[in-house]
Design an enzyme around this catalytic site. Structure first.
Site, mmCIF file in Angstrom:
data_model
loop_
_atom_site.group_PDB
_atom_site.id
_atom_site.type_symbol
_atom_site.label_atom_id
_atom_site.label_comp_id
_atom_site.label_asym_id
_atom_site.label_seq_id
_atom_site.Cartn_x
_atom_site.Cartn_y
_atom_site.Cartn_z
ATOM 1 N N SER A 23 -149.124 40.927 72.935
ATOM 2 C CA SER A 23 -150.517 41.342 73.137
ATOM 3 C C SER A 23 -151.513 40.241 72.778
ATOM 4 C CB SER A 23 -150.812 42.597 72.316
ATOM 5 O OG SER A 23 -152.173 42.979 72.461
ATOM 6 N N SER A 25 -154.680 41.171 72.454
ATOM 7 C CA SER A 25 -155.785 41.953 71.886
ATOM 8 C C SER A 25 -156.231 41.466 70.511
ATOM 9 C CB SER A 25 -155.414 43.439 71.829
ATOM 10 O OG SER A 25 -155.308 43.965 73.126
ATOM 11 N N THR A 71 -151.754 50.963 74.225
ATOM 12 C CA THR A 71 -151.087 50.490 75.424
ATOM 13 C C THR A 71 -149.773 51.242 75.597
ATOM 14 O OG1 THR A 71 -150.414 48.496 76.625
ATOM 15 C CG2 THR A 71 -149.930 48.551 74.251
ATOM 16 N N LYS A 75 -150.292 55.850 76.272
ATOM 17 C CA LYS A 75 -151.603 56.175 76.828
ATOM 18 C C LYS A 75 -151.749 57.656 77.167
ATOM 19 C CE LYS A 75 -152.940 51.668 78.660
ATOM 20 N NZ LYS A 75 -153.435 50.921 79.837
ATOM 21 N N GLY A 139 -148.732 50.273 93.054
ATOM 22 C CA GLY A 139 -148.170 50.826 91.821
ATOM 23 C C GLY A 139 -148.543 52.269 91.628
ATOM 24 N N GLY A 141 -148.466 53.941 88.251
ATOM 25 C CA GLY A 141 -148.572 54.313 86.849
ATOM 26 C C GLY A 141 -149.995 54.572 86.401
ATOM 27 N N GLY A 142 -150.182 54.512 85.070
ATOM 28 C CA GLY A 142 -151.491 54.805 84.493
ATOM 29 C C GLY A 142 -152.556 53.800 84.881
ATOM 30 N N TYR A 234 -151.022 39.090 84.145
ATOM 31 C CA TYR A 234 -151.652 37.787 83.964
ATOM 32 C C TYR A 234 -150.751 36.748 83.295
ATOM 33 C CZ TYR A 234 -152.398 39.722 79.282
ATOM 34 O OH TYR A 234 -152.217 40.301 78.055
#
Length: 294
Positions: A23, A25, A71, A75, A139, A141-142, A234
């Site tokens: 991560s 973050s 994450t 979620k 995709g 998913g969420g 990314y």
């Protein structure tokens, strides 16, 4: 009356998920807190699915805790622990941000948000996308659900979902209906034609999962002039899909930009900083991860 942290004691915030070592973050939030001169600590905490209940009990009861970035795979699971859920998280049934609000007349209220949506909106606008025409989401998913919500915010009313198994699209079809987006479903076999006819594509797939689409685009020599791609994967960057997209004259924006924008929204929630400081927070975060300043 809202309770504040005891003087001189930093609040705690964290990103939780499993796995979580990759991560970015912590880099983003620490840069934001430094810019805001906010007395806060931020860390990455690996929380396995079976540990979520115990962790959130500690989060609720420890006065130092202020906020969580959430994450995968939590979620959706975290929703059951919240006292209030704000839109668009309520419609999506997925939360990526939890804020602990402590008041004098109530021990704590856990509020859920989904800042992924604003992150996608801001990243697309950064790439120059204004919401005209049809869009594509790769995709199921969420993050794909957040992408649909972002497209609705950009006044896109028609989109195509490209998913490997169309039988698993029911939940996203319900989300799209609630958002007022006319959603069609296609398999990966039909991806080229759909992408060529859209003004924007959002790949909500994990790293390298869109490589087959990139390969087909490469061999089809599709002209993507002016069309926008947001690839939420990314690392590595550019992805195979982004490389092919740029080679065929398209415009790309990295998932790192989305990450910065959604994290900046979280930082304002956790620190209660005025929204006027958002541009400075974004640039501080960009500096922390080597992204261009806005």
């Amino acid at each position: 009356m809202q309770l504040t942290q005891p003087e001189g004691r930093p609040f705690r915030a964290a990103v939780i998920g499993h796995p979580i070592s990759h991560s970015r973050s912590p880099d983003l939030h620490r840069a934001a807190y430094s810019y805001l001169a906010a007395l806060g600590e931020y860390e990455a905490v690996d929380v396995e699915p079976g540990e979520l209940d115990a962790f959130l009990h500690q989060f609720r009861t420890d006065l130092a805790w202020r906020g969580l970035s959430v994450t995968m795979p939590h979620k959706r699971a975290v929703v059951a622990y919240l006292d209030q859920i704000h839109e668009p998280a309520l419609t999506l049934g997925a939360v990526n941000t939890v804020r602990a609000v402590r008041t004098s007349d109530h021990p704590v209220r856990l509020e859920g948000y989904n800042t992924d949506v604003q992150g996608i909106v801001s990243a697309l606008r950064f790439a120059g996308y204004k919401g005209a025409g049809d869009a594509v989401v790769l995709g199921g998913g969420g993050t794909a659900a957040a992408a649909l919500s972002a497209l609705a915010m950009l006044h896109v009313r028609s989109a195509t979902l490209i998913i490997r198994n169309p039988d698993k699209a029911d939940s996203l079809m319900r989300v799209a209906q609630a958002l007022g987006v006319n959603l069609s479903v296609s398999t990966f076999d039909g991806a080229l034609k759909v992408i060529a006819g859209a003004t924007a594509t959002i790949s909500a797939l994990p790293p390298r999962a869109a490589d087959s689409v990139a390969d087909h685009l490469l061999h089809a020599c599709t002209d993507l002039f002016g069309k926008v791609l947001l690839d939420v994967a990314y690392d590595p960057w550019p992805s195979c899909l982004a490389s092919v997209w740029e080679a065929q004259r398209g415009v790309t924006v990295s998932g790192l930009d989305m990450l910065v924008y959604q994290a900046a929204e979280q930082a304002l929630l956790f620190t209660e900083a005025p929204r006027a400081l958002l541009p400075g927070v974004i640039n501080a975060m960009c500096g922390a991860v080597g992204a261009p300043r806005r």
